[in-house]
Design an enzyme around this catalytic site. Sequence first.
Site, PDB file in Angstrom:
ATOM      1  N   GLN A 116       0.836  -1.203   0.000  1.00  0.00           N
ATOM      2  CA  GLN A 116       0.000   0.000   0.000  1.00  0.00           C
ATOM      3  C   GLN A 116       0.874   1.257   0.000  1.00  0.00           C
ATOM      4  O   GLN A 116       1.778   1.395   0.827  1.00  0.00           O
ATOM      5  CB  GLN A 116      -0.903   0.027   1.236  1.00  0.00           C
ATOM      6  CG  GLN A 116      -1.871   1.205   1.212  1.00  0.00           C
ATOM      7  CD  GLN A 116      -2.782   1.251   2.425  1.00  0.00           C
ATOM      8  OE1 GLN A 116      -2.315   1.340   3.559  1.00  0.00           O
ATOM      9  NE2 GLN A 116      -4.078   1.189   2.197  1.00  0.00           N
ATOM     10  N   TYR A 191      -6.087  10.125   5.230  1.00  0.00           N
ATOM     11  CA  TYR A 191      -4.699  10.433   4.867  1.00  0.00           C
ATOM     12  C   TYR A 191      -4.700  11.338   3.625  1.00  0.00           C
ATOM     13  O   TYR A 191      -5.766  11.708   3.129  1.00  0.00           O
ATOM     14  CB  TYR A 191      -3.903   9.140   4.672  1.00  0.00           C
ATOM     15  CG  TYR A 191      -3.775   8.367   5.967  1.00  0.00           C
ATOM     16  CD1 TYR A 191      -3.042   8.900   7.029  1.00  0.00           C
ATOM     17  CD2 TYR A 191      -4.428   7.157   6.158  1.00  0.00           C
ATOM     18  CE1 TYR A 191      -2.943   8.224   8.240  1.00  0.00           C
ATOM     19  CE2 TYR A 191      -4.333   6.479   7.370  1.00  0.00           C
ATOM     20  CZ  TYR A 191      -3.592   7.017   8.405  1.00  0.00           C
ATOM     21  OH  TYR A 191      -3.508   6.361   9.609  1.00  0.00           O
ATOM     22  N   GLY A 338      -8.673  -8.341   7.578  1.00  0.00           N
ATOM     23  CA  GLY A 338      -7.548  -7.752   8.293  1.00  0.00           C
ATOM     24  C   GLY A 338      -7.373  -8.419   9.640  1.00  0.00           C
ATOM     25  O   GLY A 338      -6.608  -9.381   9.803  1.00  0.00           O
ATOM     26  N   ARG A 339      -8.137  -7.957  10.628  1.00  0.00           N
ATOM     27  CA  ARG A 339      -8.013  -8.520  11.972  1.00  0.00           C
ATOM     28  C   ARG A 339      -8.260 -10.029  12.005  1.00  0.00           C
ATOM     29  O   ARG A 339      -7.602 -10.736  12.783  1.00  0.00           O
ATOM     30  CB  ARG A 339      -8.953  -7.766  12.924  1.00  0.00           C
ATOM     31  CG  ARG A 339      -8.498  -6.324  13.178  1.00  0.00           C
ATOM     32  CD  ARG A 339      -9.597  -5.486  13.779  1.00  0.00           C
ATOM     33  NE  ARG A 339     -10.721  -5.362  12.856  1.00  0.00           N
ATOM     34  CZ  ARG A 339     -11.888  -4.830  13.170  1.00  0.00           C
ATOM     35  NH1 ARG A 339     -12.084  -4.385  14.393  1.00  0.00           N
ATOM     36  NH2 ARG A 339     -12.843  -4.737  12.270  1.00  0.00           N
ATOM     37  N   ALA A 409      -9.062 -18.736  28.923  1.00  0.00           N
ATOM     38  CA  ALA A 409      -7.715 -19.320  29.075  1.00  0.00           C
ATOM     39  C   ALA A 409      -7.769 -20.845  28.991  1.00  0.00           C
ATOM     40  O   ALA A 409      -6.967 -21.469  28.284  1.00  0.00           O
ATOM     41  CB  ALA A 409      -7.094 -18.873  30.396  1.00  0.00           C
TER      42      ALA A 409
HETATM   43  C1  LIG Z   1      -3.575  -2.686  13.431  1.00  0.00           C
HETATM   44  C2  LIG Z   1      -4.225  -2.180  12.190  1.00  0.00           C
HETATM   45  C3  LIG Z   1      -3.520  -1.340  11.344  1.00  0.00           C
HETATM   46  C4  LIG Z   1      -4.120  -0.859  10.179  1.00  0.00           C
HETATM   47  N1  LIG Z   1      -3.388  -0.100   9.317  1.00  0.00           N
HETATM   48  C5  LIG Z   1      -3.933   0.267   8.131  1.00  0.00           C
HETATM   49  C6  LIG Z   1      -3.161   0.934   7.149  1.00  0.00           C
HETATM   50  O1  LIG Z   1      -1.965   1.194   7.328  1.00  0.00           O
HETATM   51  N2  LIG Z   1      -3.766   1.272   5.981  1.00  0.00           N
HETATM   52  C7  LIG Z   1      -5.082   0.990   5.738  1.00  0.00           C
HETATM   53  O2  LIG Z   1      -5.587   1.317   4.664  1.00  0.00           O
HETATM   54  N3  LIG Z   1      -5.828   0.354   6.653  1.00  0.00           N
HETATM   55  C8  LIG Z   1      -5.286  -0.037   7.824  1.00  0.00           C
HETATM   56  N4  LIG Z   1      -6.026  -0.747   8.714  1.00  0.00           N
HETATM   57  C9  LIG Z   1      -7.429  -1.076   8.385  1.00  0.00           C
HETATM   58  C10 LIG Z   1      -7.525  -2.460   7.748  1.00  0.00           C
HETATM   59  O3  LIG Z   1      -6.890  -2.491   6.504  1.00  0.00           O
HETATM   60  C11 LIG Z   1      -9.004  -2.866   7.575  1.00  0.00           C
HETATM   61  O4  LIG Z   1      -9.601  -1.986   6.675  1.00  0.00           O
HETATM   62  C12 LIG Z   1      -9.767  -2.829   8.887  1.00  0.00           C
HETATM   63  O5  LIG Z   1      -9.041  -3.488   9.888  1.00  0.00           O
HETATM   64  C13 LIG Z   1     -11.143  -3.480   8.756  1.00  0.00           C
HETATM   65  O6  LIG Z   1     -11.032  -4.790   8.295  1.00  0.00           O
HETATM   66  P1  LIG Z   1     -11.147  -6.070   9.275  1.00  0.00           P
HETATM   67  O7  LIG Z   1     -12.471  -5.993   9.945  1.00  0.00           O
HETATM   68  O8  LIG Z   1     -11.032  -7.242   8.371  1.00  0.00           O
HETATM   69  O9  LIG Z   1     -10.043  -5.956  10.254  1.00  0.00           O
HETATM   70  C14 LIG Z   1      -5.454  -1.217   9.877  1.00  0.00           C
HETATM   71  C15 LIG Z   1      -6.138  -2.069  10.735  1.00  0.00           C
HETATM   72  C16 LIG Z   1      -5.542  -2.566  11.872  1.00  0.00           C
HETATM   73  C17 LIG Z   1      -6.295  -3.513  12.751  1.00  0.00           C
HETATM   74  S1  SF4 Z   2      -9.337 -10.120  18.516  1.00  0.00           S
HETATM   75 FE1  SF4 Z   2      -9.100  -7.975  19.047  1.00  0.00          FE
HETATM   76  S2  SF4 Z   2      -6.886  -7.706  19.054  1.00  0.00           S
HETATM   77 FE2  SF4 Z   2      -7.249  -9.579  17.921  1.00  0.00          FE
HETATM   78  S3  SF4 Z   2      -7.384  -8.963  15.793  1.00  0.00           S
HETATM   79 FE3  SF4 Z   2      -9.460  -8.966  16.609  1.00  0.00          FE
HETATM   80  S4  SF4 Z   2      -9.776  -6.852  17.220  1.00  0.00           S
HETATM   81 FE4  SF4 Z   2      -7.587  -7.111  17.017  1.00  0.00          FE
END
Ligand SMILES: Cc1cc2nc3c(=O)[nH]c(=O)nc-3n(C[C@H](O)[C@H](O)[C@H](O)COP(=O)(O)O)c2cc1C
Ligand code: SF4
Length: 585
Positions: A116, A191, A338-339, A409
């Site tokens: 990215q 950004y 992502g997460r 746990a």
């Molecule tokens: C720790 C963390 C760092 C992230 N850093 C970025 C980033 O640098 N650029 C970006 O576009 N999104 C970033 N995101 C957002 C993720 O790309 C994603 O859009 C968001 O976590 C929602 O998706 P999820 O529900 O699958 O986690 C970040 C998310 C997390 C959890």
């Molecule tokens: S469980 Fe909590 S700490 Fe782990 S990826 Fe999901 S949101 Fe982030």
Amino acid sequence: MNGEPAVLLQGDKKAGRALLFEPGRIGGVRLPNRVVMPSMTTRAADPDGFVTEGSLAYYRARAVGGVGLVTVEMASPEKAGRHRFNELGIYDDRFLPGLKRLAAAIHDAGAKAAIQLGHGGGHTRRDICGEDPVAPSAIPHPVFEGHLETIIPQEMSPARITECVSAFAAAFARAADAGFDAAEIHAAHGYLVSQFLCPAENRRDDDYGGSLENRARFALEIVRACKERRPEMALIFRLNGDDYFPAGMPAEEALQVSVWAAAAGADAIHVTGGHYRSQPSAAVMIPPMDMGYGPFLKFAKMIREAVPVPVIAVGRLGDPEVAARALEEGCADFVALGRPLLADPDWVAKVGSGKPIRTCLGCNTCVDEMRAGHPLHCLVNPTTGREQGYQDDGGPRNERIAVIGAGPAGLTYAGLAGTRNQVTLFERTPSAGGSFNRVSAAPLFQNVRPEAYSFAAFIRSLEEICDQSGVERRYGVNPLKDLAQLAGYDRIVVASGATYRWGLGGLVSGLLASGLLRKTPLRQLAESERFRHWFYYKARRRQESLLSTVRKLGVTVEVIGDAKSPGKSKEAIRNAFEAALGVSA
Ligand SMILES: Cc1cc2nc3c(=O)[nH]c(=O)nc-3n(C[C@H](O)[C@H](O)[C@H](O)COP(=O)(O)O)c2cc1C
Ligand code: SF4
């Protein structure tokens, strides 16, 4: 925000997971499946931005886990755009050797690799990037990186804008030279590119401000410049489906910008949502559990119907059913996790082979701690960000193990140890979950509103992992009342939690059941950092009499989680991992 699943996915039809495993294409890049890892800042780079062994191990683990496309975290095309300490660098050729190793590590593990390109713009500070931050307009930007400080960036002149467009194109070419298959232009989340798109942050009255056409000019110039420089390299354009605040970019504008971006050469549109100025908070961009599953799918679907290129959807899609439904219902061509890949890097491989996954809670501990200055970690999976430390070669083997207590746990330990031991999990109540069964009545879990559906899904996933590992689950049985139940085990693992001091247990249960802790004035008290610290660490203690009873049995006794040292769930789960895997990372 109410924690309900997204409206689009509320039907009761079961989705066919096979769609997730169909090959797909972004530009000239053929992807083995429909799952993408989106960009997530790790802070694993060194202070100058060079790739480290830790970065390689982290990305390798996700690629090995089967994801089709790994998007490496935000890297700024200019030094002035570095938005965090330890941000990965791509703004100079000196970063090429490390980036080459990174792309190769991802490829060697079987995934395609993207990176990215994101410029912090007004959302950084001089102490972070070493230069004066720049933005479309010189307006105040509150910047939280370790601490909160409001800065006023320099307004970019037209010449400075042209220079920045060239820097994006140079970084795009550098990504290609490093061996990446694609690069993603970060036009979301507040950004630089998103700042130009956002009416509240772009106050210009020249060709780059005012009408949507003008506000989108910078973004589209970047897309064209990148594709002119390297036509063969796939370009993904990531934007917000909505900025989530009244003066932000609304969904109709996001739709138009997506159409223009595709016409300018973008090979895919990645639809996220949320901005640092979002309401009720900036957390929207990384939707916490109280936003439910798939909150941005409606934007992805709308955009997919209007653009001729594939659409990637993101945001709480980690339930395999939800991910498959997102594809089946035409919301997207690809789902980004992502997460969910922090919680379980093997999500794709496991779902593909019908195995249970460790689910993400949506507690945002990962991102909250990262923004506060810490390396990336996950509450439910302590191996994340410590891939080199957790080699999984220790811990008990070929033993008969009794685990007492099926809270977070105990369940975690049993599921891990069960793969190479004969494990029985005892729980004195009729169901598993321990403290997680009641947490949704509390005002906060970590820093988010707790929702029962998310904890229930997590506990269910741990039970499924236990079943997969061959663990015998015995609920409604208290072996401490009948010690004969513990005969014949080589090891007893006590995971029965802590007990309240001063008879507070009844009061806490009553307050939780009454819902009073979610109402003022008790809510303010229960949300305060000081109270929570006291509650977790001081108001509870180990169950000493229970421990001495177990120790008298004369076998190896291991105490984990709150039973060892009362604290937060993150520490308890980490402790369970370390005991089961025999590591201390
Ligand atoms: C720790 C963390 C760092 C992230 N850093 C970025 C980033 O640098 N650029 C970006 O576009 N999104 C970033 N995101 C957002 C993720 O790309 C994603 O859009 C968001 O976590 C929602 O998706 P999820 O529900 O699958 O986690 C970040 C998310 C997390 C959890
Ligand atoms: S469980 Fe909590 S700490 Fe782990 S990826 Fe999901 S949101 Fe982030």
